[in-house]
Design an enzyme around this catalytic site. Structure first.
Site, mmCIF file in Angstrom:
data_model
loop_
_atom_site.group_PDB
_atom_site.id
_atom_site.type_symbol
_atom_site.label_atom_id
_atom_site.label_comp_id
_atom_site.label_asym_id
_atom_site.label_seq_id
_atom_site.Cartn_x
_atom_site.Cartn_y
_atom_site.Cartn_z
ATOM 1 N N ASP B 61 0.205 -7.417 3.399
ATOM 2 C CA ASP B 61 0.210 -7.829 1.999
ATOM 3 C C ASP B 61 1.645 -8.077 1.536
ATOM 4 O OD1 ASP B 61 -0.954 -8.269 -0.524
ATOM 5 O OD2 ASP B 61 -0.264 -6.290 -1.133
ATOM 6 N N THR B 94 0.290 -13.455 -2.761
ATOM 7 C CA THR B 94 1.621 -12.878 -2.964
ATOM 8 C C THR B 94 2.599 -13.355 -1.904
ATOM 9 O OG1 THR B 94 0.830 -10.956 -1.770
ATOM 10 C CG2 THR B 94 0.851 -10.826 -4.135
ATOM 11 N N THR B 95 2.092 -13.615 -0.708
ATOM 12 C CA THR B 95 2.985 -14.116 0.333
ATOM 13 C C THR B 95 3.274 -15.601 0.098
ATOM 14 O OG1 THR B 95 1.849 -12.624 1.818
ATOM 15 C CG2 THR B 95 3.343 -14.208 2.806
ATOM 16 N N ASP B 387 -7.249 -6.981 -2.961
ATOM 17 C CA ASP B 387 -6.900 -8.393 -3.104
ATOM 18 C C ASP B 387 -8.155 -9.229 -3.316
ATOM 19 O OD1 ASP B 387 -4.332 -7.793 -2.745
ATOM 20 O OD2 ASP B 387 -4.003 -9.037 -0.974
#
Lengths: 535, 527
Positions: B61, B94-95, B387
């Site tokens: 994550d 998020t990445t 997520d």
């Protein structure tokens, strides 16, 4: 002279431990001071104008600020030099007084210092330079007055105000949605303005920010936003026609300030004390209920028991609301802040049409909206943005825009931006210089040149040829005798600032010139710097 | 006369080119760091904390990785910040947001090197981002009206999100689970109502969704282990010794007998309280605070199930689920709302005993019990599931979906490229650069999967040239394929947030031409 002799010829020391102090005197002191002042100005120079760059500041705790606001940059810089601190002060006072133009004032002061250095090299006495500057600034301010234009607006037609605010916002990172932000700022100011007295109390405008969402989601709320939630998770999330009791006393047993002790030595006393305690809570809640409150806002915390009683009696409550917010709520709802339960009366309750709790995003973030208040003169600008730095920067930008709108309500005069006003002043000062007999003439001429440096920096930051552009605009102003021509920073294709709608407030500009001159005068008058040595 | 120091001793300033260089380098380093975790074949990172015990986290994550880094570079901090916000707002991507911002800056660096002013680059980027968003808006699929289709969309989204995580082996199972849980929420985004309980043991496949509510607590000794038609009182009150709250009160006695008397009175008081609680006609009592032995015994005598020390969240959730109010005073039993549920029983998961509330009044809440081989696996599983849940809950509100597998990036890249061709002036270079940065995402996905990215992306670009193409990179088969057939979907809201925040962050870093670092605050040396 650090050493003096008394009447008996014995030496005594005026400056102690002299060799451990560094000391600069005379022309060296002035040169050093000027160099320091210039260094500060140089940092800010590239932030000027719509194409100005930002600065990234890393604080002592590793926190990062990215900003374009002169006052903020200087405040957060870890400045050690005395003269540099003066420049910081200068920008701060512009911020307090006007709120906008904090970068411009420092750049201006830097330019004045630079010119002063040149005059010093010519052998002109610093005091004469200072006096010349003083005269020139008077000329410039008067000229500004002359070229200023009144412009008319009222509550229904606030387009000119929006235009001016947009000029301020265009140099910030938020210029993507400067139009909507400018409208928000103007509407906020108009909502709280007292147009009769021409006064605006900016304290009534609260600027709140919350990370997340887009900048476009920024909104103006005619009411108050409190970053708190209901004290009990099961209280109603929406209250219509709320009667609000605003309390500054905790829902807890009283804590008298005098020292006292209640000794329990018998079972009976123990029992009565317990009863009293329960009764106490009951009474508190009952009092609120009796006066007809439907919402309690309290500055302090609640005891678990009191909390449940409130919940039980169907009386929603908010706790730990800060003092400033409490005051705003009181103003907005027309209520009174009540310090004791005994003093609660129905008249002292505030009224609001709608109170609701709203949650954001995936995390457990809630905020309380108090809307449709009895007195709509308190508003909140609620900022959303991609990250914390963005929100902080938007807050600063909105503050600037609010200040500009306020200044316009105080004084309706404007001058044209984009360096137009500076160029016009420079021409006027240049013309005035020739009329002065005496050495001051040179200083006045230097002042005119310093004025040119603001449009020059603007042109430089916008990627234009500074000297070429400036001379072209200058000749245009002289030829047509219109003071509206400035630097075309946005590459629109015209130099006419009326067409580009680039305005600045007259008082802001005047203040800039006056403040910068004052500080420069002060710096020039210093001829001895004594600082303790490093240890 | 040398120019004086303006700053304090350890403060430093970096100007112009150097400042820009240092922020570019910092931002790209961060983006390269998380780059390898992108996509279904992305790798995990091990994070070891410097604190005591050197706790180890294994994760994929982006937000979690970045949160745990100690960074000194201010530009890198900006990127970490946007990833955090992405996590809070939409929960996933998020990445991607960091990788995209890094790519944008990498392209910007080249432009700056070829003497294009940062402001020009920014205005180009802005136009491109706007254009990209419009392109996506044109191609979104919205199945809100068709509940069945919508559900299958959601499952596909969940599977796409999960396939890059540790749960990818059982993604169907978990996707079903997550979608079921989200549907129970009925449109609210309050993920608090979904409780995730982690119990080591078993395998990930044994994880299950429970319709009721599970409280990780034990039932008091000697109390019934199973209650049907339970009436529950949820309370937040002191059940140890009830202290007198009036300020300054203290006990002062002069003989042992009096001590005993007061002790008796205290006990009496507690008994009183218990009786009052019992007067509510309950058969289950859940308290946030401790319950001492004495009242516990009293409850046991009355045949009431007493549960102590349920934490704040547990209490709030229980209140939400059972529909009871959280009580702190017990004087008027008739008006306190009690919670109800059909059955309370003690259940065993692995070796632990848990209390299970089923048949609750409000169906909103549910619990997901995760099983797995170790704590690390469970932690990562929880993050992944979180997520997925975040994305799903956002999608329920904004039901627009897109195809995945690099499809949206290619769609945007194509439109942005076209815009670049139409735009006069230097801006067009920046717009072109933006489209290159977008293409970098499918490239990275392919690279991470060990595929020939250049070949695949070129093929993809060619296919996207025709209208209405659904092609994306299919990592499993290692070729370009129809994403609609493969069922790879993504939420529009996530993509939009990625696009906008990455642009915003890049813009912010680009605008900087001067970095001033204050002297770090001195800490007391504890060494």
């Amino acid at each position: 002279m650090a050493l003096a002799f008394d009447e008996f010829g014995r030496p005594f020391i005026i400056l102690r431990e002299q060799d451990q102090k560094t000391r600069l005197r005379g022309i060296d002191a002035q040169k050093a001071n000027i160099a320091a002042g210039k260094a500060v100005a140089r940092i800010l120079r590239s932030s000027l104008g719509p194409k100005g760059m930002d600065k990234m500041l890393q604080g002592p705790d590793g926190d990062v600020t990215i900003t374009n606001d002169g006052a903020t940059i200087l405040e957060q810089m870890d400045v050690d030099n005395q003269i540099a601190k003066l420049m910081v002060e200068l920008s701060r006072s512009q911020d307090y007084e006007i709120g906008d133009g904090t970068t411009g004032v420092v750049v201006m002061a830097g330019a004045l210092l630079e010119q002063a250095e040149r005059q010093l090299d010519r052998g002109i006495h610093p005091i004469r330079i200072a006096e010349g500057y003083e005269m020139a600034s008077r000329v410039a301010v008067e000229h500004l007055e002359r070229i200023a234009q009144k412009f008319e607006f009222d509550v229904n037609n606030f387009e000119p105000l929006v235009q001016t605010c947009m000029t301020t916002l265009s140099s910030k990172i938020v210029n993507r949605c400067k139009r909507s932000l400018a409208e928000i700022a103007v509407k906020a100011v108009l909502a709280v303005a007292d147009l009769e007295r021409k006064d605006v109390n900016l304290d009534l405008i609260k600027v709140e920010g919350k990370v997340g969402g887009k900048l476009e989601d920024t909104e103006l709320i005619y009411g108050i936003l409190v970053d708190k939630d209901m004290s009990h998770p099961q209280m109603p999330k929406q209250i219509e026609d709320a009667h609000i009791a605003i309390l500054t006393c905790p829902f807890e047993p009283p804590k008298p300030k005098t020292k006292h002790k209640v000794d329990i030595d018998t079972v009976e006393k123990f029992e009565t004390l317990r009863k009293q305690e329960q009764q106490y809570f009951d009474e508190m809640v009952q009092k609120c209920k009796d006066v007809g409150a439907t919402l309690v806002i309290c500055q302090w915390g609640f005891d678990d028991e009191a909390n449940h009683l409130l919940m039980h009696r169907n009386l929603p409550a908010v706790r730990w609301v800060g003092g400033v917010e409490l005051e705003l709520i009181a103003i907005a709802t027309g209520g009174r802040i009540v310090p004791r339960f005994q003093e609660l009366t129905p008249e002292k309750l505030g009224k609001a049409g709608l109170v609701r709790e709203k949650s954001f995003g995936t995390t457990k973030e809630r905020m309380l909206y108090i809307e449709h208040c009895a007195n709509s003169r308190a508003v909140t600008v609620f900022i959303r943005g991609g990250n914390k730095m963005m929100i902080e920067e938007t807050k600063r930008s909105i503050h600037d825009a609010l200040c500009v709108a306020r200044n316009l309500i105080r004084n309706k005069s404007i001058v044209y931006g984009g360096g137009a006003a500076e160029i016009a002043c420079s021409l006027a000062v240049e013309a005035a210089a020739d009329k002065y007999p005496g050495v001051e003439q040179y200083a006045i001429r230097a002042f005119a040149e310093a004025l040119d440096s603001v449009p020059m920096a603007l042109a430089e930051n916008s990627g234009l040829q500074p000297i070429e552009t400036l001379s072209a605009v200058k000749s245009q102003q002289i030829k047509e005798n219109i003071p509206f021509y400035g630097i075309d920073c946005n590459d629109v294709g015209t130099n006419d600032m009326r067409e580009q709608n680039v305005f600045e407030t007259l008082i802001g500009k005047q203040q800039q010139i006056l403040l910068a001159t004052q500080v420069v005068k002060m710096i020039l008058k210093i001829d001895d710097v004594i600082s303790p040595s490093e240890y | 006369m040398p120019i004086d120091k303006i700053f304090k001793d350890e403060a430093s300033e970096e100007k112009g080119e150097r400042a820009r260089m240092s922020s570019f380098v910092g931002a790209m380093a961060i983006s390269d760091l998380v780059k390898t975790t992108l996509g279904p074949k992305g790798m995990d990172k091990i994070l070891q904390s410097t604190g005591r015990g050197h706790a180890v986290t294994v994760t994929n994550d982006g937000a979690t990785i970045l949160k745990s880094l100690h960074i000194d570079n201010p530009a890198a901090k900006v990127l970490i910040d946007i990833s955090k916000v992405q996590d809070d707002e939409v929960g996933d991507g998020t990445t991607s947001v960091v990788v995209l911002a890094g790519e944008l800056l990498r392209e910007a660096e080249k432009l700056v090197a070829s003497k294009i002013h940062p402001m020009t680059i920014i205005s180009g980027y802005r136009m491109a981002a706007e254009c990209g968003r419009d392109a996506l808006l044109k191609r979104v699929i919205d199945n809100k009206e068709n509940p069945e289709k919508f559900r299958s969309d959601l499952i596909k989204i969940a599977m796409t999100t999960l396939c890059s995580k540790i749960l990818s082996q059982d993604k169907e199972h978990f996707a079903e689970m997550a979608v079921d849980a989200i549907f129970r929420l009925k449109g609210s985004t309050n993920l608090e109502a979904i409780q995730i309980i982690k119990k080591p043991g078993g395998s990930l496949k044994d994880s299950f969704l429970d319709e009721g509510f599970i409280l990780d607590k034990k039932i008091g000794i000697g109390q019934p282990k199973r209650i049907e038609n339970a009436k529950i009182l949820v309370a937040n009150t002191a059940m140890d010794t009830d202290k007198v709250k009036i300020y300054g009160a203290r006990v002062r006695v002069d003989s042992m007998t009096k001590v005993a008397e007061i002790e008796g009175a205290e006990k009496e008081k507690m008994k009183d309280k218990v009786n009052k609680i019992l007067a509510h006609g309950i058969n289950c009592f859940v308290n946030r605070q401790l319950i001492y032995n004495f009242p516990e015994e009293l409850f046991a005598d009355a045949g009431v199930l007493a549960i102590e020390h349920a934490d704040f969240e547990g209490i709030e959730r229980l209140g939400l689920v059972t529909g009871g109010e959280i009580a702190s005073t017990f004087d008027n039993p008739e008006s306190v709302k009690l919670g109800h549920c059909k059955l309370i029983e003690e259940i065993m998961i692995g070796e632990d005993k848990l209390i299970h509330f089923s048949g609750v009044a409000m169906g909103q809440a549910c619990s997901i019990v995760l099983r797995g081989a170790s704590h690390h696996v469970l932690d990562e599983a929880e993050r992944s599931l979180h997520d997925a849940l975040c994305v799903l809950s956002q999608t329920v509100n904004d039901s627009r979906v897109l195809l995945g597998g690099g499809w949206p990036e290619m769609v945007m890249a194509k439109e942005v490229d076209e815009l670049a061709r139409k735009t006069p002036g230097k801006k067009s270079h920046a717009i072109e650069a933006f489209s290159r940065a977008l293409v970098a995402i499918p490239t990275t996905i392919a690279d991470n999967a060990g595929l020939d990215s250049a070949e695949l992306v070129a093929q993809l670009r060619a296919e996207h040239h025709s209208e209405g193409c659904n092609s994306g990179i299919d990592v499993i088969s290692g070729s370009v394929g129809d994403m609609e057939e493969r069922g790879i979907y993504e939420a529009f809201k996530v993509k939009q947030a990625v696009l906008l925040s990455a642009t915003e962050a890049a813009e912010m870093i680009l605008r900087v031409d001067d970095i001033i670092t204050c002297a770090p605050r001195r800490r007391e040396d504890r060494m």
